[in-house]
Motif scaffolding. Structure first.
Motif, short mmCIF file in Angstrom:
data_model
loop_
_atom_site.label_atom_id
_atom_site.label_comp_id
_atom_site.label_asym_id
_atom_site.label_seq_id
_atom_site.Cartn_x
_atom_site.Cartn_y
_atom_site.Cartn_z
N ARG A 98 5.07 8.89 47.37
CA ARG A 98 3.72 8.38 47.71
C ARG A 98 2.64 9.37 47.26
N GLU A 99 2.89 10.63 47.55
CA GLU A 99 1.92 11.68 47.18
C GLU A 99 1.73 11.75 45.66
N LYS A 100 2.83 11.71 44.95
CA LYS A 100 2.79 11.79 43.48
C LYS A 100 2.06 10.57 42.90
N LYS A 101 2.34 9.40 43.48
CA LYS A 101 1.68 8.18 43.00
C LYS A 101 0.17 8.27 43.21
N ALA A 102 -0.22 8.81 44.34
CA ALA A 102 -1.65 8.95 44.63
C ALA A 102 -2.29 9.89 43.61
N ALA A 103 -1.57 10.96 43.27
CA ALA A 103 -2.12 11.92 42.30
C ALA A 103 -2.22 11.30 40.91
N LEU A 104 -1.31 10.39 40.59
CA LEU A 104 -1.30 9.80 39.24
C LEU A 104 -2.10 8.50 39.13
N GLU A 105 -2.70 8.09 40.24
CA GLU A 105 -3.63 6.93 40.28
C GLU A 105 -3.25 5.74 39.39
N GLY A 106 -2.36 4.90 39.87
CA GLY A 106 -2.09 3.63 39.19
C GLY A 106 -1.07 3.68 38.06
N VAL A 107 -0.51 4.85 37.80
CA VAL A 107 0.52 4.94 36.75
C VAL A 107 1.79 4.24 37.28
N PRO A 108 2.39 3.33 36.51
CA PRO A 108 3.58 2.63 37.00
C PRO A 108 4.78 3.57 37.20
N VAL A 109 5.64 3.19 38.12
CA VAL A 109 6.80 4.03 38.46
C VAL A 109 8.09 3.32 38.03
N VAL A 110 8.85 3.97 37.17
CA VAL A 110 10.16 3.45 36.75
C VAL A 110 11.21 4.26 37.50
N THR A 111 11.98 3.58 38.33
CA THR A 111 12.91 4.27 39.22
C THR A 111 14.35 3.97 38.84
N TYR A 112 15.11 5.04 38.63
CA TYR A 112 16.54 4.90 38.36
C TYR A 112 17.19 4.27 39.59
N VAL A 113 18.16 3.38 39.39
CA VAL A 113 18.81 2.75 40.56
C VAL A 113 19.47 3.78 41.48
#
Ligand code: 13P
Ligand code: SF4
Length: 302
Positions: A98-113
């Motif tokens: 969550r913190e990282k997403k907030a810092a990157l403002e709207g950058v999509p997240v690709v998550t390994y399964v």
């Protein structure tokens, strides 16, 4: 009970209870040999989304059973050993993401399964080792964050012109494969095709003849006219690959590549699980729904 009786009892119970047994390619040989389907993470996810069994007995690690529960909430998903985890999946926690997403403002997240359901729920799309390049390439955005595997992320980034933010996670089993291991394996087996899993370091991947998922390695060996192969992944894969290609020769790149979490489940654990229905893995609905969106998007892009 001897092994033969245990196997027969398991198969009878699976039939009686309308259950299906799925096993990852790294599972112990005796588990793979009684499974309805063995495969890599992508194949097992797709199977879990399509089966009409009432119960899925998942022989793998916790995140795999969670993925099955995300895709099939109406089914009972059983993990025969609750202590089968994945150290890499534990390297990303929801709050940190969550913190990282907030810092990157709207950058999509690709998550390994290889991640928890709670982390998937914060993600734009998931990927596996089989489809990582297709998923990342298929996204419109040119800047993205990949979690948790830095090696898989560097591999994807090396294949295209996109800005990929890394997360400092890794698989302790694949990350420990070194250039010295590769040099030694090449020297010992100069004629062999070198296949490496993308969870290994980029410098190691650059030495490979083929970079692919576990089932990708099996398919490659089946379709190749070569007869010798070096297998650069967890050594459990040697069982299904040798079974698929009995006339070809396979050698581990390194005997150090053993994942203890993938070796925990025994036939007795499977029997106990299907008999008692203990070890259910169920993802709560408020996490499952957003996680489903990310996993489903991945399956649709594969
Ligand atoms: P795949 O079988 O999807 O290549 O995954 C490897 C792995 O490390 C699973 O834990
Ligand atoms: Fe996790 Fe690595 Fe084991 Fe796969 S092999 S379950 S990624 S620790």
């Amino acid at each position: 009970m001897n092994n033969q009786t245990t196997v027969e009892t398991i198969r009878n119970l699976l039939r009686e209870k309308n259950a299906v047994l799925l096993a990852h390619n790294y599972q112990p040989a005796e588990i793979q040999d009684i499974a309805d389907l063995c495969g890599d993470s992508l194949e097992l996810s797709i199977k879990a989304s399509k089966t009409d069994a009432d119960i899925i007995v998942f022989c793998g690690v916790h995140f795999m059973a969670e993925t099955a529960s995300i895709l099939s909430p109406e089914k009972t998903v059983l993990l025969p050993r609750s202590d089968s985890g994945c150290p890499m999946a534990d390297m990303v926690a929801p709050d940190a993401l969550r913190e990282k997403k907030a810092a990157l403002e709207g950058v999509p997240v690709v998550t390994y399964v290889n991640s928890s359901a709670a982390v998937k729920a914060l993600s734009t799309v998931c990927c596996t080792s089989a489809n990582v390049v297709a998923v990342v390439r298929g996204m419109d955005e040119t800047e993205l964050l990949m979690v948790p595997d830095r090696n898989l992320a560097m591999y994807a980034a090396s294949k295209m012109n996109k800005t990929v933010h890394l997360w400092e996670g890794y698989c302790p089993i694949h990350d420990r494969l070194t250039l010295d291991d590769i040099a030694k394996a090449r020297k010992d087996h100069p004629e062999a095709v070198l296949m490496i899993h993308p969870e290994c370091r980029l410098e190691v991947l650059e030495k490979a003849d083929v970079v692919t998922s576990t089932s990708g390695m099996i398919r490659y060996a089946e379709n190749s006219d070569k007869t010798e192969f070096l297998v650069g992944t967890e050594i459990g894969l040697l069982h299904p690959i040798q079974k698929a290609c009995p006339d070809k020769r396979f050698f581990p790149v390194s005997n150090k590549m053993i994942c203890p979490d993938m070796k925990r489940i025994s036939l007795e654990d499977v029997l106990n699980s299907i008999e008692t229905l203990e070890g259910e893995v169920k993802v709560p609905e408020h996490i499952r729904k957003p996680a489903y969106t990310a996993v489903k998007r991945m399956i649709d892009m594969s």
